[in-house]
Design a protein around this motif. Sequence first.
Motif, PDB file in Angstrom:
ATOM      1  N   THR A  73      -3.902  -1.032  -3.136  1.00 29.88           N
ATOM      2  CA  THR A  73      -3.972  -2.481  -2.365  1.00 29.88           C
ATOM      3  C   THR A  73      -4.691  -2.440  -1.041  1.00 29.88           C
ATOM      4  O   THR A  73      -5.049  -1.473  -0.532  1.00 29.88           O
ATOM      5  CB  THR A  73      -2.227  -2.469  -1.725  1.00 29.88           C
ATOM      6  N   PHE A  74      -5.289  -3.906  -0.962  1.00 29.30           N
ATOM      7  CA  PHE A  74      -6.494  -3.779   0.187  1.00 29.30           C
ATOM      8  C   PHE A  74      -5.801  -5.244   1.051  1.00 29.30           C
ATOM      9  O   PHE A  74      -5.365  -6.071   0.305  1.00 29.30           O
ATOM     10  CB  PHE A  74      -7.644  -4.245  -0.484  1.00 29.30           C
ATOM     11  N   GLY A  75      -6.137  -4.988   2.213  1.00 28.44           N
ATOM     12  CA  GLY A  75      -5.252  -6.058   2.988  1.00 28.44           C
ATOM     13  C   GLY A  75      -5.770  -6.169   4.420  1.00 28.44           C
ATOM     14  O   GLY A  75      -6.361  -5.237   5.084  1.00 28.44           O
ATOM     15  N   ALA A 105      -1.575 -14.381   9.840  1.00 26.05           N
ATOM     16  CA  ALA A 105      -1.105 -14.182   8.261  1.00 26.05           C
ATOM     17  C   ALA A 105      -1.508 -12.823   7.761  1.00 26.05           C
ATOM     18  O   ALA A 105      -2.552 -12.290   8.314  1.00 26.05           O
ATOM     19  CB  ALA A 105      -1.387 -15.299   7.398  1.00 26.05           C
ATOM     20  N   THR A 106      -0.799 -12.416   6.730  1.00 29.08           N
ATOM     21  CA  THR A 106      -1.533 -11.173   6.042  1.00 29.08           C
ATOM     22  C   THR A 106      -1.914 -11.525   4.604  1.00 29.08           C
ATOM     23  O   THR A 106      -1.098 -12.062   3.782  1.00 29.08           O
ATOM     24  CB  THR A 106      -0.475  -9.909   5.973  1.00 29.08           C
ATOM     25  N   LEU A 107      -3.247 -11.294   4.253  1.00 30.29           N
ATOM     26  CA  LEU A 107      -3.916 -11.527   3.019  1.00 30.29           C
ATOM     27  C   LEU A 107      -3.768 -10.163   2.578  1.00 30.29           C
ATOM     28  O   LEU A 107      -4.622  -9.115   2.756  1.00 30.29           O
ATOM     29  CB  LEU A 107      -5.204 -12.119   2.977  1.00 30.29           C
ATOM     30  N   VAL A 108      -3.414  -9.787   1.174  1.00 34.12           N
ATOM     31  CA  VAL A 108      -3.500  -8.764   0.376  1.00 34.12           C
ATOM     32  C   VAL A 108      -3.965  -9.106  -0.917  1.00 34.12           C
ATOM     33  O   VAL A 108      -3.476  -9.937  -1.720  1.00 34.12           O
ATOM     34  CB  VAL A 108      -2.113  -7.811   0.430  1.00 34.12           C
ATOM     35  N   LEU A 109      -4.600  -8.000  -1.500  1.00 36.17           N
ATOM     36  CA  LEU A 109      -4.995  -8.050  -3.167  1.00 36.17           C
ATOM     37  C   LEU A 109      -4.697  -6.676  -3.519  1.00 36.17           C
ATOM     38  O   LEU A 109      -4.975  -5.684  -3.103  1.00 36.17           O
ATOM     39  CB  LEU A 109      -6.411  -8.380  -3.087  1.00 36.17           C
ATOM     40  N   THR A 160     -13.592  -8.800   4.575  1.00 33.15           N
ATOM     41  CA  THR A 160     -13.309  -7.447   4.428  1.00 33.15           C
ATOM     42  C   THR A 160     -11.917  -7.130   4.508  1.00 33.15           C
ATOM     43  O   THR A 160     -11.374  -7.453   5.478  1.00 33.15           O
ATOM     44  CB  THR A 160     -14.102  -6.435   5.396  1.00 33.15           C
ATOM     45  N   LEU A 161     -11.460  -6.423   3.221  1.00 38.37           N
ATOM     46  CA  LEU A 161      -9.845  -5.979   3.406  1.00 38.37           C
ATOM     47  C   LEU A 161      -9.798  -4.386   3.098  1.00 38.37           C
ATOM     48  O   LEU A 161     -10.553  -3.937   2.182  1.00 38.37           O
ATOM     49  CB  LEU A 161      -9.423  -6.462   1.986  1.00 38.37           C
ATOM     50  N   PRO A 162      -9.581  -3.898   4.241  1.00 35.15           N
ATOM     51  CA  PRO A 162      -9.421  -2.340   4.182  1.00 35.15           C
ATOM     52  C   PRO A 162      -8.248  -1.783   3.452  1.00 35.15           C
ATOM     53  O   PRO A 162      -7.327  -2.589   3.160  1.00 35.15           O
ATOM     54  CB  PRO A 162      -9.094  -2.036   5.664  1.00 35.15           C
ATOM     55  N   ARG A 163      -8.432  -0.551   2.648  1.00 33.24           N
ATOM     56  CA  ARG A 163      -7.318  -0.205   1.864  1.00 33.24           C
ATOM     57  C   ARG A 163      -6.001   0.053   2.604  1.00 33.24           C
ATOM     58  O   ARG A 163      -6.192   0.398   3.769  1.00 33.24           O
ATOM     59  CB  ARG A 163      -7.704   0.998   1.325  1.00 33.24           C
ATOM     60  N   LEU A 164      -4.866  -0.282   2.006  1.00 34.43           N
ATOM     61  CA  LEU A 164      -3.580  -0.129   2.649  1.00 34.43           C
ATOM     62  C   LEU A 164      -3.054   1.154   1.992  1.00 34.43           C
ATOM     63  O   LEU A 164      -2.826   1.425   0.975  1.00 34.43           O
ATOM     64  CB  LEU A 164      -2.716  -1.282   2.301  1.00 34.43           C
ATOM     65  N   GLY A 174      -2.483 -11.119  -5.550  1.00 31.48           N
ATOM     66  CA  GLY A 174      -2.267 -10.800  -4.107  1.00 31.48           C
ATOM     67  C   GLY A 174      -1.211 -11.763  -3.528  1.00 31.48           C
ATOM     68  O   GLY A 174      -0.817 -12.866  -4.218  1.00 31.48           O
ATOM     69  N   PHE A 175      -1.241 -11.843  -2.336  1.00 29.94           N
ATOM     70  CA  PHE A 175      -0.189 -12.699  -1.454  1.00 29.94           C
ATOM     71  C   PHE A 175      -0.941 -12.933  -0.209  1.00 29.94           C
ATOM     72  O   PHE A 175      -1.562 -12.370   0.407  1.00 29.94           O
ATOM     73  CB  PHE A 175       1.135 -11.801  -1.273  1.00 29.94           C
ATOM     74  N   LEU A 176      -0.667 -14.204   0.367  1.00 31.59           N
ATOM     75  CA  LEU A 176      -0.918 -14.731   1.716  1.00 31.59           C
ATOM     76  C   LEU A 176       0.693 -14.876   2.248  1.00 31.59           C
ATOM     77  O   LEU A 176       1.392 -15.530   1.728  1.00 31.59           O
ATOM     78  CB  LEU A 176      -1.741 -15.760   1.724  1.00 31.59           C
ATOM     79  N   VAL A 177       0.774 -13.968   3.434  1.00 33.61           N
ATOM     80  CA  VAL A 177       2.293 -13.961   4.064  1.00 33.61           C
ATOM     81  C   VAL A 177       2.160 -14.222   5.237  1.00 33.61           C
ATOM     82  O   VAL A 177       1.516 -13.989   6.144  1.00 33.61           O
ATOM     83  CB  VAL A 177       2.774 -12.713   3.738  1.00 33.61           C
ATOM     84  N   SER A 178       2.742 -15.437   5.977  1.00 36.98           N
ATOM     85  CA  SER A 178       2.795 -15.830   7.220  1.00 36.98           C
ATOM     86  C   SER A 178       4.037 -16.347   7.675  1.00 36.98           C
ATOM     87  O   SER A 178       5.092 -16.378   6.732  1.00 36.98           O
ATOM     88  CB  SER A 178       1.870 -17.426   7.321  1.00 36.98           C
TER      89      SER A 178
END
Length: 184
Positions: A126-128, A139-143, A86-90, A153-157
């Motif tokens: 955006t959801f992340g 890490a942060t996963l965003v779509l 689950t990716l909540p809305r940012l 999206g990005f995966l940032v660590s």
Amino acid sequence: MPRRLAALFAAAALLLGSGLHVAAEDLFPDLIALGPYQVVNTAGFTTDADGERENLPTDLRSVEVLLDLTRDRTVMVLTLETMRLTLPRLWNGLAAVDWGGSGAITLRREDILTLTGKKALEDVDTFGARIDWPGIGPATLVLFEAGGGSFAGFLVSKPGGRTIVRQMEAHRYFASRPRAARGR
């Protein structure tokens, strides 16, 4: 490297912990099915503590992911085989995420605004979520919606004083029909 995308989604499942056995419909009974998407890593880079940037090899293998969205558009649900994330809305949109995209091979802020037709990153849907990526750590996963029914999206660590960014694209998956069914 070829397994990075699969590892990403396997790691992302850790976010849900013991809730993995719960159906998405049970967590969010009023979902809008966005459909199957092919997700592929399209770019990436790493930056060391001194700011030295190195492009990562591109891994163009893809994985099918089912995307759903709650009717109130506050949560995106990604399903990969039996795993759900689950990716909540940012609420600050893509402005809430620092992926260090300028001067890199990933999408830059200007590119994203052009793709989405938005004037500011705060306006990009955006959801992340924060995840724990095995071997790397937090890490942060965003779509985000990239226009035309697609997502990026990005995966940032940030392990050990460096930054690793992987860019993903998700496009609607339409299986090809046999030639005979297309009617020459």
